[in-house]
Structure formats: C-alpha cells, structure tokens
Design a protein around this motif. Structure first.
Motif, PDB file in Angstrom:
ATOM      1  N   LEU A 170       0.815  -1.206   0.000  1.00 10.81           N
ATOM      2  CA  LEU A 170       0.000   0.000   0.000  1.00 10.81           C
ATOM      3  C   LEU A 170       0.851   1.260   0.000  1.00 10.81           C
ATOM      4  CD1 LEU A 170      -2.925   0.974   0.021  1.00 10.81           C
ATOM      5  CD2 LEU A 170      -2.858   0.939   2.527  1.00 10.81           C
ATOM      6  N   HIS A 171       2.007   1.210   0.671  1.00  6.51           N
ATOM      7  CA  HIS A 171       2.832   2.428   0.747  1.00  6.51           C
ATOM      8  C   HIS A 171       3.342   2.850  -0.626  1.00  6.51           C
ATOM      9  CE1 HIS A 171       6.193  -0.440   0.601  1.00  6.51           C
ATOM     10  NE2 HIS A 171       6.994   0.582   0.347  1.00  6.51           N
ATOM     11  N   GLU A 172       3.430   1.899  -1.592  1.00  2.00           N
ATOM     12  CA  GLU A 172       3.893   2.246  -2.933  1.00  2.00           C
ATOM     13  C   GLU A 172       2.914   3.190  -3.637  1.00  2.00           C
ATOM     14  OE1 GLU A 172       6.043  -1.084  -5.167  1.00  2.00           O
ATOM     15  OE2 GLU A 172       4.723  -2.203  -3.815  1.00  2.00           O
ATOM     16  N   PHE A 173       1.616   3.052  -3.296  1.00  2.00           N
ATOM     17  CA  PHE A 173       0.618   3.941  -3.891  1.00  2.00           C
ATOM     18  C   PHE A 173       0.867   5.404  -3.530  1.00  2.00           C
ATOM     19  CE2 PHE A 173      -3.192   0.775  -4.410  1.00  2.00           C
ATOM     20  CZ  PHE A 173      -2.440   0.060  -5.321  1.00  2.00           C
ATOM     21  N   PHE A 174       1.534   5.618  -2.405  1.00  2.00           N
ATOM     22  CA  PHE A 174       1.750   6.987  -1.950  1.00  2.00           C
ATOM     23  C   PHE A 174       2.858   7.707  -2.715  1.00  2.00           C
ATOM     24  CE2 PHE A 174      -0.948   5.863   1.520  1.00  2.00           C
ATOM     25  CZ  PHE A 174      -1.446   7.065   2.007  1.00  2.00           C
ATOM     26  N   TYR A 175       3.712   6.928  -3.408  1.00  2.00           N
ATOM     27  CA  TYR A 175       4.874   7.574  -4.027  1.00  2.00           C
ATOM     28  C   TYR A 175       4.487   8.685  -5.014  1.00  2.00           C
ATOM     29  CZ  TYR A 175       9.529   8.393  -5.717  1.00  2.00           C
ATOM     30  OH  TYR A 175      10.707   9.023  -6.016  1.00  2.00           O
ATOM     31  N   PRO A 176       3.608   8.437  -6.013  1.00  2.00           N
ATOM     32  CA  PRO A 176       3.263   9.526  -6.932  1.00  2.00           C
ATOM     33  C   PRO A 176       2.572  10.693  -6.242  1.00  2.00           C
ATOM     34  CG  PRO A 176       1.898   7.585  -7.342  1.00  2.00           C
ATOM     35  CD  PRO A 176       2.980   7.160  -6.411  1.00  2.00           C
ATOM     36  N   LEU A 177       1.811  10.400  -5.166  1.00  6.84           N
ATOM     37  CA  LEU A 177       1.179  11.483  -4.412  1.00  6.84           C
ATOM     38  C   LEU A 177       2.229  12.335  -3.706  1.00  6.84           C
ATOM     39  CD1 LEU A 177      -1.818   9.534  -2.829  1.00  6.84           C
ATOM     40  CD2 LEU A 177      -1.935  11.211  -4.671  1.00  6.84           C
ATOM     41  N   MET A 178       3.233  11.683  -3.154  1.00  3.77           N
ATOM     42  CA  MET A 178       4.294  12.408  -2.455  1.00  3.77           C
ATOM     43  C   MET A 178       5.110  13.253  -3.429  1.00  3.77           C
ATOM     44  SD  MET A 178       5.497   9.386   0.164  1.00  3.77           S
ATOM     45  CE  MET A 178       6.694  10.351   1.108  1.00  3.77           C
ATOM     46  N   GLN A 179       5.434  12.657  -4.590  1.00  6.35           N
ATOM     47  CA  GLN A 179       6.176  13.428  -5.591  1.00  6.35           C
ATOM     48  C   GLN A 179       5.339  14.607  -6.064  1.00  6.35           C
ATOM     49  OE1 GLN A 179       8.249  11.151  -8.565  1.00  6.35           O
ATOM     50  NE2 GLN A 179       8.283  12.836 -10.037  1.00  6.35           N
ATOM     51  N   GLY A 180       4.039  14.390  -6.199  1.00  4.04           N
ATOM     52  CA  GLY A 180       3.154  15.476  -6.596  1.00  4.04           C
ATOM     53  C   GLY A 180       3.093  16.571  -5.557  1.00  4.04           C
ATOM     54  N   TYR A 181       3.059  16.172  -4.284  1.00  2.00           N
ATOM     55  CA  TYR A 181       2.993  17.188  -3.228  1.00  2.00           C
ATOM     56  C   TYR A 181       4.297  17.976  -3.141  1.00  2.00           C
ATOM     57  CZ  TYR A 181       1.585  19.542   1.007  1.00  2.00           C
ATOM     58  OH  TYR A 181       1.242  20.518   1.921  1.00  2.00           O
ATOM     59  N   ASP A 182       5.418  17.350  -3.493  1.00  2.00           N
ATOM     60  CA  ASP A 182       6.674  18.106  -3.582  1.00  2.00           C
ATOM     61  C   ASP A 182       6.501  19.318  -4.495  1.00  2.00           C
ATOM     62  OD1 ASP A 182       7.955  16.248  -1.970  1.00  2.00           O
ATOM     63  OD2 ASP A 182       8.995  15.246  -3.621  1.00  2.00           O
ATOM     64  N   SER A 183       5.818  19.108  -5.629  1.00  2.00           N
ATOM     65  CA  SER A 183       5.600  20.195  -6.587  1.00  2.00           C
ATOM     66  C   SER A 183       4.713  21.281  -5.995  1.00  2.00           C
ATOM     67  CB  SER A 183       4.975  19.654  -7.879  1.00  2.00           C
ATOM     68  OG  SER A 183       5.872  18.783  -8.543  1.00  2.00           O
ATOM     69  N   VAL A 184       3.735  20.876  -5.185  1.00  2.00           N
ATOM     70  CA  VAL A 184       2.884  21.851  -4.497  1.00  2.00           C
ATOM     71  C   VAL A 184       3.718  22.665  -3.508  1.00  2.00           C
ATOM     72  CG1 VAL A 184       0.956  22.127  -2.880  1.00  2.00           C
ATOM     73  CG2 VAL A 184       0.794  20.475  -4.764  1.00  2.00           C
ATOM     74  N   ALA A 185       4.559  21.953  -2.747  1.00  2.00           N
ATOM     75  CA  ALA A 185       5.326  22.607  -1.681  1.00  2.00           C
ATOM     76  C   ALA A 185       6.280  23.666  -2.211  1.00  2.00           C
ATOM     77  CB  ALA A 185       6.089  21.554  -0.878  1.00  2.00           C
ATOM     78  N   ILE A 186       6.867  23.430  -3.381  1.00  2.00           N
ATOM     79  CA  ILE A 186       7.856  24.392  -3.885  1.00  2.00           C
ATOM     80  C   ILE A 186       7.317  25.221  -5.059  1.00  2.00           C
ATOM     81  CG2 ILE A 186       9.813  23.021  -3.048  1.00  2.00           C
ATOM     82  CD1 ILE A 186       9.345  23.107  -6.741  1.00  2.00           C
ATOM     83  N   LYS A 187       6.009  25.032  -5.363  1.00  2.00           N
ATOM     84  CA  LYS A 187       5.342  25.788  -6.437  1.00  2.00           C
ATOM     85  C   LYS A 187       6.087  25.632  -7.769  1.00  2.00           C
ATOM     86  CE  LYS A 187       3.161  29.249  -3.442  1.00  2.00           C
ATOM     87  NZ  LYS A 187       3.491  28.573  -2.165  1.00  2.00           N
ATOM     88  N   SER A 188       6.195  24.394  -8.195  1.00  2.00           N
ATOM     89  CA  SER A 188       6.942  24.054  -9.406  1.00  2.00           C
ATOM     90  C   SER A 188       6.222  24.516 -10.670  1.00  2.00           C
ATOM     91  CB  SER A 188       7.140  22.530  -9.457  1.00  2.00           C
ATOM     92  OG  SER A 188       7.635  22.121 -10.705  1.00  2.00           O
ATOM     93  N   ASP A 189       6.984  25.104 -11.588  1.00  2.00           N
ATOM     94  CA  ASP A 189       6.467  25.467 -12.915  1.00  2.00           C
ATOM     95  C   ASP A 189       6.785  24.397 -13.957  1.00  2.00           C
ATOM     96  OD1 ASP A 189       5.346  28.144 -12.520  1.00  2.00           O
ATOM     97  OD2 ASP A 189       7.397  28.744 -12.073  1.00  2.00           O
ATOM     98  N   VAL A 190       7.935  23.745 -13.791  1.00  2.00           N
ATOM     99  CA  VAL A 190       8.379  22.701 -14.721  1.00  2.00           C
ATOM    100  C   VAL A 190       9.024  21.600 -13.894  1.00  2.00           C
ATOM    101  CG1 VAL A 190       9.912  22.117 -16.659  1.00  2.00           C
ATOM    102  CG2 VAL A 190       8.846  24.377 -16.559  1.00  2.00           C
ATOM    103  N   GLU A 191       8.762  20.342 -14.257  1.00  2.00           N
ATOM    104  CA  GLU A 191       9.476  19.246 -13.610  1.00  2.00           C
ATOM    105  C   GLU A 191      10.095  18.349 -14.660  1.00  2.00           C
ATOM    106  OE1 GLU A 191       9.245  15.804 -10.156  1.00  2.00           O
ATOM    107  OE2 GLU A 191       7.384  16.788 -10.776  1.00  2.00           O
ATOM    108  N   LEU A 192      11.346  17.944 -14.400  1.00  2.00           N
ATOM    109  CA  LEU A 192      12.076  17.034 -15.272  1.00  2.00           C
ATOM    110  C   LEU A 192      12.056  15.638 -14.684  1.00  2.00           C
ATOM    111  CD1 LEU A 192      13.188  19.857 -16.119  1.00  2.00           C
ATOM    112  CD2 LEU A 192      15.422  18.789 -16.394  1.00  2.00           C
ATOM    113  N   GLY A 193      12.085  14.650 -15.559  1.00  2.00           N
ATOM    114  CA  GLY A 193      12.188  13.270 -15.104  1.00  2.00           C
ATOM    115  C   GLY A 193      12.423  12.339 -16.266  1.00  2.00           C
ATOM    116  N   ALA A 194      12.837  11.113 -15.958  1.00  2.00           N
ATOM    117  CA  ALA A 194      13.046  10.102 -16.998  1.00  2.00           C
ATOM    118  C   ALA A 194      11.699   9.676 -17.574  1.00  2.00           C
ATOM    119  CB  ALA A 194      13.779   8.894 -16.418  1.00  2.00           C
ATOM    120  N   THR A 195      11.735   9.101 -18.760  1.00  2.00           N
ATOM    121  CA  THR A 195      10.498   8.695 -19.430  1.00  2.00           C
ATOM    122  C   THR A 195       9.668   7.759 -18.564  1.00  2.00           C
ATOM    123  OG1 THR A 195      11.783   6.963 -20.546  1.00  2.00           O
ATOM    124  CG2 THR A 195      11.397   8.989 -21.761  1.00  2.00           C
TER     125      THR A 195
END
Length: 404
Positions: A170-195
């Motif tokens: 179940l904790h694996e489901f939280f990973y994309p939510l956590m990465q998404g909240y990182d963007s909220v926390a720092i007010k991201s305009d662009v995010e880079l990542g591997a395909t």
C-alpha cells in the motif's frame, strides 16, 4: 531580469528531450517570466537510494543547468522521505525499504556531486522531509483523497503486477502522491524526469490542481544506456560511469561504449551545443573518419568536465599505452596478501574494491572478464597460491597480488 527570446529558450530546452507536456503551456510561462522579470521554477527530485551519482543521473542535472543559464530558478528535491518508500516506476516487485539513517547517509555526497555541474548560488535545495515530517494524519488523508485506486492502477507497472498476482504494498501507492505534493510545496512550474517517471510527473499536475495551483509543465528525458550499450546505466548492473571515478577509469569506460551511442552521449552528458552536435553527427557519418577518434574526443571531454584537461590528456595516454600498444600500465598497484589468509579471488577483488561485491566478482568471472597473468579465469572458486599475480579486471583495471 532579462531572458533570451522565447524561441531561443525553447530550442535549448527541447534539445535531447523525449516529450514536452505541453509546449504551449511552457511558452505561456516563459512569456510571463519575460514580462515580469520573475524566473520560472524548475524542479527535479532525487531519491538517495545509493551514495554516488553516475552519468545517467547527470542527464537531468545538465538540463537543469541549461535552464539555469537561461536565467531560471532550479529547485532540487532530495527525497529523504520518498527515498524510504522507493519509486515503483519500472519495477516488477516492491523495492526494499531503506531506513531514514541509510537514506541520509547516501544523501551526504549528493550536494557535492550536484555542484560539479550546477551553479550553487542559483540553486535551491530542499529535503522533502521539510514538509512531510510536519504533516498531521488528517493532512495525509486529505492528500490520499486526491487520487483514486483506479487511477493509480492505470500505471503499467502496477497493472502488470496486479494481473500477475505480484504483491503491491500500500505504501507504494503513496509515491506519486508524495512526488506530486513536492511540486505543491515548492510551487513548481516545470518538472524534469526520466520517461519511466511520466506517470508520477503527470500525477503532480493533478495534485497541483487539487491544491489550486497552476499545473507544472512536464519534460521527460531519455534513458542513458550504460557502457554495455543495451541496458540503462545502473550501478547494480556494473555498466555505469561514476562522476567521482578516477580519470583513467572514466576514460577507459567511455571508450568501451558502442559506436552507435557516441552522438547520444555527446548530446546528453556534455556541454556541446546544437551546432557542435550536428558536426559530431556529420563526422560519424563520414566513412573516412574512424569513430575511435570521435570517441576519444568524447572521453576527453567528459574527463575534463569532472577532473581537468591535464587529467584527460594523461588518461588518454594511459589508455593508448594499454590498448593501442598492448602494454601494461606503469603504475600497477601492488597488494601483499598473507598466504595464511583467505585467497579466494572473488573475495580479494571485493575486499580491495576492484568490484563492488562478491556477486559482481562472480558475474565478471562467468563473463570471462577477469584474467590472471594474461590467462582468463572461469572458475568462480579460483584461489591464489604463492607468487605474483597480475590481475586484469574488465578492460581497464590492473592490480598485482603478491602472495607471501
């Protein structure tokens, strides 16, 4: 602050990328930055699941530096909390959970290695524990309510594991939510990542909307194959080039990549501009030019980036002495071994850091990649006896064991 024209910025940003979601949104953000003088905020996250950064990691970091040179703000997220979960992207099973202490131990070297490429004075660094450690349980439930299980199961790796009956924690489901909240926390305009991280990057856009923020633009980057030319660069696969490696080792590893990757390496892990990359492409297509010459240029360029021009010259001379002239290097390290001790070759190689583990040593022996006194070793239980043993590991590393 003055920024370059939008079309010039777009050309630089799109160089060597896979997908841009969306170019129209990025243009809008860049236009707003030019009018206001306020740079856009460009984010990339790194989970410190291993202590060292290799060339594969630098693909994104070099793209971040290009944004930096265009005048924009770079925000690095070190995932001390996401690192304990482990990104499930591209994984066929649950990743072993790391302790917080292990994650932080790995993170110690990250900042030093980041700033071999990035301008420290123009970079923000955050650990996502800054916000996750402070979240109350009701806030975690609020975040969890932003996504449905059906949406999470849309990702290919979860779908495959679910159909195969492979466990999904179940904790694996939280990973994309956590990465998404990182963007909220720092007010991201662009995010880079591997395909392979595309699902997580798009999930962040959804989470930002849920928190009443303008969604970030997603920029995906290609995977860099390792020196074997087939699988993605990975320390566990032994096909990596570490940015802290000795110049001679780095040079020799680059010289072992297949010719069809030369242009890609120039594009993704050097500072070559578009016109220089076009020149490399034309030279590679010229039948009169030996690709080995261009590969040496690549190796020199990479060694110079992480060491110095003088180091790259010495590394090339050492390479040519060993491979072109078929000579042994002048400075083979000698290690004295007590004949009464453990003389198992695999253990000696591991103990002296010629391989990363006993497992890697056994794998190299099975592949015929280890020679002693110019004889290939095929027995994984091979033990040394009394005498001197010039040991060659792979194509580049030499050591002399002296058993007394």
């Amino acid at each position: 602050m003055m920024f370059p024209p939008i079309n010039e910025q777009i050309d630089v940003i799109k160089k060597g990328t896979e997908e841009l979601i969306s170019e129209e949104e990025l243009v809008s953000k860049l236009e707003r930055a030019r009018k206001s003088g306020v740079p856009i905020r460009v984010k990339q996250g790194f989970d410190p699941t291993a202590p060292d950064i290799h060339l594969g990691h630098t693909v994104g970091i070099r793209k971040l530096r290009e944004f930096q040179e265009l005048g924009h703000t770079i925000v690095l997220i070190i995932g001390d909390y996401t690192g304990m979960v482990g990104d499930p992207s591209g994984k066929s099973e649950t990743r072993p959970r790391l302790t917080y202490e292990k994650v932080m131990e790995n993170a110690k070297t990250y900042e030093e290695q980041f700033f071999k490429i990035l301008d420290r004075s123009k970079t923000e660094i955050h650990y996502n524990g800054e916000w996750f450690a402070k979240m109350q349980f009701d806030e975690i439930m609020t975040l969890a309510a932003k996504f449905t299980v059906a949406r999470i199961l849309e990702r290919d790796d979860f779908t495959k594991r679910y159909k195969d009956g492979s466990p999904i924690s179940l904790h694996e489901f939280f990973y994309p939510l956590m990465q998404g909240y990182d963007s909220v926390a720092i007010k991201s305009d662009v995010e880079l990542g591997a395909t392979e991280q595309k699902f997580n990057l798009l999930a962040a856009r959804h989470v930002q909307r849920e928190y009443d923020q303008e969604p970030q633009v997603v920029l995906t980057l290609p995977v860099l194959e390792g020196i074997d030319g087939t699988q993605r660069m990975s320390k566990s696969l032994g096909n990596y080039v570490g940015i802290d490696e000795a110049p001679a080792d780095m040079f020799g590893k680059i010289m072992s990549i297949p010719d069809n990757l030369i242009h890609k390496y120039f594009m993704l892990v050097t500072d070559y501009h578009l016109d220089q990359l076009e020149d490399v492409r034309k030279r590679l297509e010229d039948p009169k030019i030996n690709p080995m010459t261009i590969k040496k240029e690549l190796a020199r360029t990479i060694v110079t980036i992480y060491h110095s021009e003088n180091d790259s010259t010495l590394a090339q001379e050492a390479f040519e002495q060993i491979f072109s002239k078929k000579e042994l290097p002048d400075d083979i390290e000698e290690i004295s071994v007590d004949a009464a001790g453990d003389l198992l070759l695999v253990k000696l190689l591991s103990d002296n850091e010629l391989v990363s583990s006993n497992g890697e040593g056994r794998r190299l022996i099975k592949q015929g990649a280890i020679k002693i006194n110019d004889e290939k070793i095929s027995n994984i239980s091979y033990c040394l006896s009394s005498g001197e043993f010039i040991t060659k590991v792979g194509k580049r590393r030499f050591i002399k064991f002296i058993v007394k």
